[in-house]
Design a protein around this motif. Sequence first.
Motif, PDB file in Angstrom:
ATOM      1  N   ALA A 105       4.272   1.428  -8.874  1.00  0.00           N
ATOM      2  CA  ALA A 105       4.097   2.618  -9.709  1.00  0.00           C
ATOM      3  C   ALA A 105       4.216   3.913  -8.909  1.00  0.00           C
ATOM      4  O   ALA A 105       4.855   4.864  -9.359  1.00  0.00           O
ATOM      5  N   THR A 106       3.625   3.963  -7.706  1.00  0.00           N
ATOM      6  CA  THR A 106       3.580   5.214  -6.945  1.00  0.00           C
ATOM      7  C   THR A 106       4.590   5.286  -5.802  1.00  0.00           C
ATOM      8  O   THR A 106       4.815   6.364  -5.256  1.00  0.00           O
ATOM      9  N   LYS A 107       5.146   4.136  -5.409  1.00  0.00           N
ATOM     10  CA  LYS A 107       6.045   3.995  -4.264  1.00  0.00           C
ATOM     11  C   LYS A 107       5.352   4.292  -2.925  1.00  0.00           C
ATOM     12  O   LYS A 107       5.997   4.496  -1.908  1.00  0.00           O
ATOM     13  N   GLU A 108       4.029   4.325  -2.927  1.00  0.00           N
ATOM     14  CA  GLU A 108       3.263   4.501  -1.689  1.00  0.00           C
ATOM     15  C   GLU A 108       3.364   3.231  -0.862  1.00  0.00           C
ATOM     16  O   GLU A 108       3.180   2.125  -1.381  1.00  0.00           O
ATOM     17  N   LYS A 109       3.611   3.401   0.433  1.00  0.00           N
ATOM     18  CA  LYS A 109       3.755   2.270   1.349  1.00  0.00           C
ATOM     19  C   LYS A 109       2.525   2.139   2.232  1.00  0.00           C
ATOM     20  O   LYS A 109       1.928   3.146   2.618  1.00  0.00           O
ATOM     21  N   GLU A 110       2.187   0.886   2.559  1.00  0.00           N
ATOM     22  CA  GLU A 110       1.039   0.593   3.418  1.00  0.00           C
ATOM     23  C   GLU A 110       1.479  -0.412   4.474  1.00  0.00           C
ATOM     24  O   GLU A 110       2.144  -1.399   4.161  1.00  0.00           O
ATOM     25  N   ARG A 111       1.095  -0.166   5.709  1.00  0.00           N
ATOM     26  CA  ARG A 111       1.428  -1.082   6.806  1.00  0.00           C
ATOM     27  C   ARG A 111       0.377  -2.199   6.849  1.00  0.00           C
ATOM     28  O   ARG A 111      -0.812  -1.943   6.897  1.00  0.00           O
ATOM     29  N   ILE A 112       0.838  -3.448   6.823  1.00  0.00           N
ATOM     30  CA  ILE A 112      -0.057  -4.606   6.792  1.00  0.00           C
ATOM     31  C   ILE A 112      -0.278  -5.177   8.188  1.00  0.00           C
ATOM     32  O   ILE A 112      -1.398  -5.530   8.548  1.00  0.00           O
ATOM     33  N   THR A 113       0.770  -5.305   8.992  1.00  0.00           N
ATOM     34  CA  THR A 113       0.631  -5.822  10.349  1.00  0.00           C
ATOM     35  C   THR A 113       0.933  -4.707  11.348  1.00  0.00           C
ATOM     36  O   THR A 113       1.597  -3.727  11.015  1.00  0.00           O
ATOM     37  N   THR A 114       0.437  -4.870  12.570  1.00  0.00           N
ATOM     38  CA  THR A 114       0.628  -3.841  13.596  1.00  0.00           C
ATOM     39  C   THR A 114       1.019  -4.467  14.933  1.00  0.00           C
ATOM     40  O   THR A 114       0.511  -4.089  15.983  1.00  0.00           O
ATOM     41  N   ASP A 115       1.900  -5.415  14.889  1.00  0.00           N
ATOM     42  CA  ASP A 115       2.414  -6.037  16.106  1.00  0.00           C
ATOM     43  C   ASP A 115       3.942  -6.098  16.014  1.00  0.00           C
ATOM     44  O   ASP A 115       4.520  -7.162  15.858  1.00  0.00           O
TER      45      ASP A 115
ATOM     46  N   ILE B 122       5.044  -6.047   8.624  1.00  0.00           N
ATOM     47  CA  ILE B 122       4.978  -6.284   7.181  1.00  0.00           C
ATOM     48  C   ILE B 122       4.324  -5.083   6.515  1.00  0.00           C
ATOM     49  O   ILE B 122       3.325  -4.554   7.012  1.00  0.00           O
ATOM     50  N   TYR B 123       4.897  -4.689   5.386  1.00  0.00           N
ATOM     51  CA  TYR B 123       4.426  -3.551   4.612  1.00  0.00           C
ATOM     52  C   TYR B 123       4.324  -3.968   3.156  1.00  0.00           C
ATOM     53  O   TYR B 123       4.869  -4.990   2.754  1.00  0.00           O
TER      54      TYR B 123
END
Length: 186
Positions: free
Chosen positions: A82-92, A76-77
């Motif tokens: 506004a910035t289109k910056e992506k962040e990773r929420i889960t790491t499995d 999940i990301y």
Amino acid sequence: IAVVATVNEQPDIYLFDVSTKNLTKLTNDVFTDLHPAWSNDSKHVYFVSDRLNYLNGTYNQNTVKMWEHNVNASDIYRVNIATKEKERITTDPQNKKTSLALSKDNTRLLFVTEYNGIGNLYELNLETKLLRPKTNSISGISHVDVSKDETKLLFSAQNKGGYDLFMIRNPFDKNLDNEELPLTKH
């Protein structure tokens, strides 16, 4: 409206503005982006993708060797509108994830995953990263949605050879006795 559309075999997240009829591409790369869900402050869209740690760069067929990439990865990301910056929420990435829904205050995320071998509903506290199962179904859950006042959660599941809709009242208050679900034996 956040939607998934596929152009040239590339599923991306698009935003459609109903008033202006404008369509904006929110993600634009070689990865598969699915199951968009708005944050309740309308600043982010959460989604499921196979992108792993490929977050904020130019990723196309010239920069990513997809034949070496794990296309079955599922995490999940969230992307900032506004910035289109992506962040990773889960790491499995080994556990398939689908169907996302957020709490009103954007601190808890409900989603379906197969940690115990079959699709069940889980809640992830986005601040503490505490993960808790919310259901223990043996028929697999899909397509969750939470009412705006958070008093009802609807989902579909197989029942007697077909799909039916089911409801959980006050889903964010409901907790199972187990912190983890046993593996499904079916």
